[in-house]
Design an enzyme around this catalytic site. Sequence first.
Site, PDB file in Angstrom:
ATOM      1  N   ASP A 255      16.447  58.348 144.441  1.00 45.44           N
ATOM      2  CA  ASP A 255      15.411  57.329 144.323  1.00 45.44           C
ATOM      3  C   ASP A 255      15.087  56.721 145.681  1.00 45.44           C
ATOM      4  O   ASP A 255      15.987  56.310 146.419  1.00 45.44           O
ATOM      5  CB  ASP A 255      15.918  56.244 143.364  1.00 45.44           C
ATOM      6  CG  ASP A 255      14.816  55.303 142.939  1.00 45.44           C
ATOM      7  OD1 ASP A 255      14.911  54.104 143.234  1.00 45.44           O
ATOM      8  OD2 ASP A 255      13.850  55.788 142.329  1.00 45.44           O
ATOM      9  N   GLU A 309      13.049  61.363 146.366  1.00 41.39           N
ATOM     10  CA  GLU A 309      11.757  60.774 145.998  1.00 41.39           C
ATOM     11  C   GLU A 309      11.249  60.095 147.252  1.00 41.39           C
ATOM     12  O   GLU A 309      11.797  59.078 147.669  1.00 41.39           O
ATOM     13  CB  GLU A 309      11.905  59.782 144.852  1.00 41.39           C
ATOM     14  CG  GLU A 309      10.559  59.294 144.325  1.00 41.39           C
ATOM     15  CD  GLU A 309      10.562  57.807 143.982  1.00 41.39           C
ATOM     16  OE1 GLU A 309       9.652  57.402 143.260  1.00 41.39           O
ATOM     17  OE2 GLU A 309      11.476  57.088 144.414  1.00 41.39           O
TER      18      GLU A 309
HETATM   19  O1  TEU Z   1       9.886  54.586 142.336  1.00 39.29           O
HETATM   20  C1  TEU Z   1       9.473  54.314 143.616  1.00 39.29           C
HETATM   21  C2  TEU Z   1       8.016  54.344 143.685  1.00 39.29           C
HETATM   22  O2  TEU Z   1       7.461  54.890 144.549  1.00 39.29           O
HETATM   23  C3  TEU Z   1       7.342  53.685 142.552  1.00 39.29           C
HETATM   24  O3  TEU Z   1       7.756  52.418 142.480  1.00 39.29           O
HETATM   25  C4  TEU Z   1       5.881  53.662 142.739  1.00 39.29           C
HETATM   26  O4  TEU Z   1       5.547  53.102 143.918  1.00 39.29           O
HETATM   27  C5  TEU Z   1       5.225  52.836 141.715  1.00 39.29           C
HETATM   28  O5  TEU Z   1       5.881  52.883 140.557  1.00 39.29           O
HETATM   29  C6  TEU Z   1       3.870  53.359 141.487  1.00 39.29           C
HETATM   30  O6  TEU Z   1       3.274  52.778 140.396  1.00 39.29           O
HETATM   31  C7  TEU Z   1      11.277  54.657 142.134  1.00 39.29           C
HETATM   32  C8  TEU Z   1      11.530  54.918 140.659  1.00 39.29           C
HETATM   33  O7  TEU Z   1      10.975  56.167 140.336  1.00 39.29           O
HETATM   34  C9  TEU Z   1      10.884  53.800 139.892  1.00 39.29           C
HETATM   35  O8  TEU Z   1      10.955  54.016 138.499  1.00 39.29           O
HETATM   36  C10 TEU Z   1      11.602  52.513 140.252  1.00 39.29           C
HETATM   37  O9  TEU Z   1      10.929  51.461 139.632  1.00 39.29           O
HETATM   38  C11 TEU Z   1      11.608  52.311 141.752  1.00 39.29           C
HETATM   39  O10 TEU Z   1      11.912  53.475 142.502  1.00 39.29           O
HETATM   40  C12 TEU Z   1      12.701  51.340 142.122  1.00 39.29           C
HETATM   41  O11 TEU Z   1      13.946  51.923 141.832  1.00 39.29           O
END
Ligand code: TEU
Length: 609
Positions: A255, A309
């Site tokens: 993440d 990610e």
């Molecule tokens: O997401 C990171 C991220 O890029 C997202 O927050 C994105 O910017 C946003 O949702 C777009 O609408 C990761 C996880 O996939 C997400 O579910 C978490 O909320 C976030 O990190 C924090 O851990």
Amino acid sequence: MSLKISRNTFFNSVLATCLFLTPLVSTAQEAATSQSSAAVSNSSSAKLINGYEPKWWKEAVVYQIYPRSFSDSNGDGIGDLKGITSHLDYLQKLGVNVIWLSPHYDSPNADNGYDIRDYRKVMAEFGTMADFDAMLAGIKQRHMRLIVDLVVNHSSDEHKWFVESRKSKDNPYRNYYIWRPGKTGPDGTMQPPNNYPSAFSGSAWQFDPTTKEYYLHIFAVKQPDLNWDNSKVREEVFSLMRFWLDKGVDGFRMDVIPLISKQPGFPDLTPEQMRNPFAIYASGPHLTEYLQQMNREVLSKYDDMSVGEAAGITLAQEPSLVDDRRHELNEIFNFDAIRVNREGRKFVPWTLTQLKAIYTAHDKALTKHDWDTVFLSNHDNPRVVSSFGDDSDKFRVPSAKLLETMILTLRGTAYLYQGDELGMTNYPFKTINDFNDIEAHNGYNDEVLTRHSSTEEAYIENLRHMGRDNSRTPMQWDSSPNGGFTAGSKPWLAVNPNYETINAAQETADPVSVYNYTARMIAFRAKTPAFVYGDYKDLDPQHPHIFAYTRTLNGESYLVVLNFSSDPVDYELPGGLKAGKLMMDDYGGDEGSTGTLHLKAWEARIYQQ
Ligand code: TEU
Ligand code: CA
């Protein structure tokens, strides 16, 4: 297949031959694992396939499970691990190789598990460690692999590390997090250390009255960022990674991993930088050092897969994270394609030529030492058929099939999100009360109720297109109440009312369904290395509705033609090209070899040239 037998070609024909012997190998999973294990067993670099070192995770089709919404086994309205285990045959039949499990760890669920309180404990709502072990064993028995979510840019503020850290400035855990004194604003009031915005609205800094300092939280207030500059924190992370790998887990989805190295001195963002804060958040000075240490001390010790990610990372920066000579990550999620229809959080119209240009840019920017991912859906984005297809009753099925055809034939590890294989659609949200997502609620409080920068209707309308909860509605298993997701009365999030017509029971029973088409596409990919390692060529980048490209490996070439519109198109293949032998068609038709293809709306065809 051309008979020119270069050593490479000889090797590949052996590979190809054993692949064509695939019927001996019953499922796509075994095919994939045998394909790569065959290659890996002689894994000296000589055995490259079209210049790529064969790897199981390059050939994989990954299926993402959002456990809270997959299947509820005990009627409390919340998905759980036993629910996943009860549907492993459904996933094996689909043919996916790897399951990516979104966070299953102990969490107060401020951000549905992406706020972890204990990294070695299973969330009580999801079950027990014994349930986890049984699920993992079931996955392995079916020749699939499991990767879990590694959320270590931040933890929950209820994690014992943070509970300790906030007690006093000299607490041994103080430096596990990022604390800074506030600064006095022009009006004499206490201001955050700098102007960093949180991804979930408001400031990224939270004042803590106990020690009268601020802590950094790029995401929610209950998600304080860990201080990776503290070597103890890195050791903690490497140790919990070993804990899960030693249990037999096959790797990690990491993440927001590029955010772990922070900018020294935390200077304010300039107005230009404020337009894309993640670009600054993702370019700290020690990222490479920390990822290489993680690889050296953990990842390189296991036959594992690591996918980062990479919000905030550009295509040009991608090789610096995935080039296999740098020993960092295997692959990353670059968000260019999935975010072609948005600016920030705003939904904006997109064009096929824009999307095609992104895939061509990826093809050009990445070398044979890099590897890409291909995805248009996950738990943070709306449903793929609603965003990139046509989810009307008339075209939902062919457009869902077309999108899976594309994802399974472009170069890179292919990712499906739970429900894509059924053509599940966005949800008809009405008011803010229909949403569970913290990002949606924080944005609403900020933009609608506080800054009045958006009207209620405009904000909800945008969420109907972009909201993360579109993908988090429960899985639709059958036409019984609540789509068979739960035997209980109240699912944690409402089931899409179209579950009576869109559900797994119907789809698995219908030979021409999105599910069975996707399963056939995954099986076709498993026995066609050209779709994995083959060269990519966009034949007609400027065509507004047709995406026509080839994948070629050792003279074996496939032509993929996709009609990305709700109108039929008579498409003349460029350069006098004639279509070869039809291998797949999402409408099941065949008009024979010709130069002009009469394509129905959302028709997808694959020819062997
Ligand atoms: O997401 C990171 C991220 O890029 C997202 O927050 C994105 O910017 C946003 O949702 C777009 O609408 C990761 C996880 O996939 C997400 O579910 C978490 O909320 C976030 O990190 C924090 O851990
Ligand atoms: Ca449950």
